[in-house]
Design a protein around this motif. Structure first.
Motif, short mmCIF file in Angstrom:
data_model
loop_
_atom_site.label_atom_id
_atom_site.label_comp_id
_atom_site.label_asym_id
_atom_site.label_seq_id
_atom_site.Cartn_x
_atom_site.Cartn_y
_atom_site.Cartn_z
N PHE A 83 43.02 -44.06 -9.89
CA PHE A 83 43.75 -44.57 -8.73
C PHE A 83 43.52 -43.70 -7.50
CE2 PHE A 83 46.02 -46.31 -12.39
CZ PHE A 83 46.07 -47.65 -12.03
N LYS A 84 42.92 -44.31 -6.49
CA LYS A 84 42.63 -43.64 -5.23
C LYS A 84 43.67 -44.06 -4.19
CE LYS A 84 38.83 -42.08 -7.15
NZ LYS A 84 38.68 -40.65 -7.56
N VAL A 85 43.33 -43.88 -2.93
CA VAL A 85 44.21 -44.34 -1.84
C VAL A 85 44.39 -45.85 -1.98
CG1 VAL A 85 44.44 -44.55 0.66
CG2 VAL A 85 43.43 -42.48 -0.34
N PRO A 86 45.61 -46.36 -1.88
CA PRO A 86 45.85 -47.80 -2.04
C PRO A 86 45.03 -48.63 -1.05
CG PRO A 86 47.93 -46.61 -2.06
CD PRO A 86 46.88 -45.62 -1.65
N THR A 87 44.51 -49.75 -1.54
CA THR A 87 43.77 -50.66 -0.68
C THR A 87 44.73 -51.48 0.18
OG1 THR A 87 43.82 -52.48 -2.29
CG2 THR A 87 42.01 -50.88 -2.48
N GLU A 88 44.17 -52.21 1.12
CA GLU A 88 45.00 -53.06 1.99
C GLU A 88 45.78 -54.08 1.16
OE1 GLU A 88 44.49 -56.22 5.73
OE2 GLU A 88 42.77 -55.06 5.00
N LYS A 92 50.18 -54.46 0.15
CA LYS A 92 50.97 -55.65 0.41
C LYS A 92 51.92 -55.97 -0.74
CE LYS A 92 47.68 -57.84 3.58
NZ LYS A 92 46.76 -58.99 3.80
N HIS A 93 51.87 -55.15 -1.80
CA HIS A 93 52.74 -55.32 -2.95
C HIS A 93 53.61 -54.07 -3.11
CE1 HIS A 93 49.36 -58.06 -3.72
NE2 HIS A 93 50.20 -58.77 -4.46
N ASP A 94 54.54 -54.12 -4.06
CA ASP A 94 55.37 -52.94 -4.32
C ASP A 94 54.51 -51.81 -4.90
OD1 ASP A 94 55.83 -52.74 -7.49
OD2 ASP A 94 55.74 -54.85 -6.92
N PHE A 95 55.02 -50.60 -4.84
CA PHE A 95 54.21 -49.43 -5.18
C PHE A 95 53.77 -49.36 -6.63
CE2 PHE A 95 58.34 -47.74 -6.44
CZ PHE A 95 58.05 -46.81 -7.44
N MET A 96 54.42 -50.12 -7.52
CA MET A 96 54.04 -50.12 -8.93
C MET A 96 53.05 -51.22 -9.28
SD MET A 96 55.40 -47.58 -10.51
CE MET A 96 54.93 -48.15 -12.13
N TRP A 97 52.83 -52.17 -8.40
CA TRP A 97 52.06 -53.37 -8.71
C TRP A 97 50.67 -53.05 -9.24
CZ3 TRP A 97 47.63 -55.51 -6.24
CH2 TRP A 97 47.29 -56.80 -6.65
N ARG A 98 49.93 -52.20 -8.54
CA ARG A 98 48.54 -51.95 -8.94
C ARG A 98 48.45 -51.25 -10.29
NH1 ARG A 98 45.67 -47.09 -5.64
NH2 ARG A 98 47.34 -45.53 -5.63
N VAL A 122 52.00 -37.19 -4.06
CA VAL A 122 51.26 -37.13 -2.80
C VAL A 122 52.12 -37.65 -1.65
CG1 VAL A 122 49.25 -38.01 -1.54
CG2 VAL A 122 49.02 -37.32 -3.94
N THR A 123 52.85 -38.74 -1.91
CA THR A 123 53.67 -39.29 -0.83
C THR A 123 54.88 -38.42 -0.52
OG1 THR A 123 54.95 -40.67 -2.37
CG2 THR A 123 53.00 -41.66 -1.36
N ARG A 124 55.21 -37.51 -1.43
CA ARG A 124 56.32 -36.60 -1.16
C ARG A 124 55.83 -35.38 -0.38
NH1 ARG A 124 60.95 -34.77 -5.60
NH2 ARG A 124 62.53 -34.20 -4.04
N PHE A 131 54.68 -44.87 5.21
CA PHE A 131 54.81 -45.84 6.30
C PHE A 131 53.81 -46.99 6.14
CE2 PHE A 131 56.53 -42.09 8.80
CZ PHE A 131 57.85 -42.50 8.68
N SER A 132 52.66 -46.70 5.51
CA SER A 132 51.64 -47.74 5.34
C SER A 132 52.09 -48.83 4.36
CB SER A 132 50.32 -47.13 4.86
OG SER A 132 50.48 -46.51 3.60
N GLU A 133 53.17 -48.57 3.62
CA GLU A 133 53.69 -49.56 2.68
C GLU A 133 54.57 -50.61 3.37
OE1 GLU A 133 55.50 -47.86 -0.84
OE2 GLU A 133 54.20 -46.10 -0.74
N ASN A 134 54.93 -50.34 4.62
CA ASN A 134 55.75 -51.29 5.40
C ASN A 134 57.03 -51.69 4.68
OD1 ASN A 134 54.09 -51.49 7.73
ND2 ASN A 134 52.70 -52.84 6.61
N ILE A 135 57.77 -50.71 4.21
CA ILE A 135 59.04 -50.97 3.53
C ILE A 135 60.12 -51.20 4.61
CG2 ILE A 135 60.77 -50.00 1.96
CD1 ILE A 135 58.53 -48.20 0.84
#
Length: 282
Positions: A83-88, A92-98, A122-124, A131-135
Motif C-alpha cells: 500500500f502506497k500513497v492512496p490513489t484518487e 473517494k472512499h473511506d480509509f479502510m476501503w482499499r 503516517v497520517t498522525r 485533508f486529501s480524504e475530504n472528510i
C-alpha cells in the motif's frame, strides 16, 4: 513465540531491536517448507484465510522478508499487496476501503506490506495528509486530535474483529529496527550502485521524525493488539533472524487450526477402482 506477542502495555525503548539466531537461514528453509505444505492443506480445505500484516520503519526489511518467508508457497496460495500513497479513486472512499477489497479469499494467505495502520501512523505524523480524504467533519488541523486517531484505531479493531469472525486469521508484525541500523542500511544503499535505486531523499526527511514515528507505533501496538488479532514485535536489526521468527510464528499459529483436506464425495469414492481401471486401460 509468546515472547514477541503484545499482551500488555509495552514501551518500545525497553524492547531489544537485535536478536541473532545461529543458522537462521538454514532453519528458515525447513520452516517455510512446512508452511508451504500447510498452506496447500489450508487451500484445499477452503474454510480460512490468513492475513499477515507487516509494518516497520523504512529499511526494516519488509520486502526481503516477504520474499524469503513465502518463496516456497504455491503462487496460487499467497497474495501480496503493497500500500502506497492512496490513489484518487481510493481517496473517494473511506480509509479502510482499499484494504477491505484486498483481503485474501478463503484458502489463501494475504500479505499486507504496509497496512491499514498507515492511517494512524503516517497520517498522525503528517496530519495534513488527512485533508486529501475530504472528510466533512475535518475542517482544520485542530480537528485531527487524539480523539480522531483513537476513533480510527477503534474502527480498525472492529474491522479486524469482523473479518476474524468471518474466517480470516489475522497476524500482525512490527519489525523493530534501531535508528543506528537504519542509518547503516541507508548508507549501504548509497554505497552500493545496485542499491542506489532504493534510496530517496525523502528517507532522510522521515528519519528526522523518528521519535514521532516510534510514539505512534507504540500507541497503535498498545491499543490494537487483541487476542483475535495480535501484534508481534520482532527484533529487526538482524534480517535472517527476523525472517525466521516471523515464519515460525505464522507456522505455529496456522498449525493450531488443524486444517484438513476434504474427502472425496462418497458417490465418487465407491467408483475409485472403476476410474483407475478406466485410465489404466486407455
Amino acid at each position: 513465540m509468546n515472547t514477541y506477542k503484545v499482551k500488555k502495555t509495552i514501551n518500545l525503548k525497553n524492547i531489544a531491536t537485535k536478536e541473532v539466531e545461529e543458522n537462521a537461514e538454514k532453519k528458515l528453509k525447513k520452516v517455510r517448507k512446512k508452511l508451504s505444505k500447510l498452506q496447500d492443506t489450508m487451500y484445499a480445505e477452503g474454510k480460512y484465510a490468513a492475513l499477515i500484516c507487516l509494518q516497520g520503519m523504512d529499511t526494516s526489511g519488509k520486502d526481503s522478508l516477504i520474499r524469503e518467508v513465502f518463496k516456497e508457497v504455491n503462487a496460487r496460495g499467497v497474495e501480496v499487496h503493497s500500500f502506497k500513497v492512496p490513489t484518487e479513486n481510493e481517496l473517494k472512499h473511506d480509509f479502510m476501503w482499499r484494504h477491505y477489497i484486498a483481503l485474501p479469499a478463503k484458502g489463501k494467505i494475504g500479505v499486507f506490506n504496509r497496512t491499514h495502520y498507515e492511517n494512524v501512523l503516517v497520517t498522525r505524523v503528517h496530519p495534513e495528509y488527512v485533508f486529501s480524504e475530504n472528510i466533512p467533519s475535518i475542517k482544520s488541523i485542530e480537528d485531527l486530535n487524539e480523539d480522531f486517531y483513537n476513533s480510527r484505531m477503534e474502527a480498525i479493531n472492529n474491522f479486524e474483529n469482523f473479518i476474524v469472525n468471518s474466517g480470516t486469521i489475522v497476524l500482525k508484525f512490527f519489525l523493530h529496527l534501531s535508528k543506528e541500523e537504519q542509518k547503516n542500511r541507508l548508507l549501504r544503499r548509497l554505497r552500493l550502485k545496485q542499491k542506489n535505486w532504493k534510496f530517496s531523499p525523502g528517507d532522510l526527511k522521515e528519519r528526522k521524525l523518528w521519535d514521532n514515528y516510534q510514539f505512534c507505533y507504540q500507541e497503535l501496538l498498545n491499543k490494537t493488539s487483541k487476542k483475535q488479532a495480535p501484534w508481534f514485535v520482532i527484533p529487526a536489526d538482524d534480517k535472517p533472524t527476523a525472517r525466521l521468527r516471523v515464519a515460525e510464528i505464522i507456522l505455529e499459529n496456522l498449525k493450531s487450526y488443524n486444517f484438513k483436506e476434504p474427502e472425496l464425495a462418497e458417490k465418487y469414492q465407491v467408483h475409485l477402482n472403476e476410474y483407475r481401471t478406466q485410465l489404466e486401460n486407455e
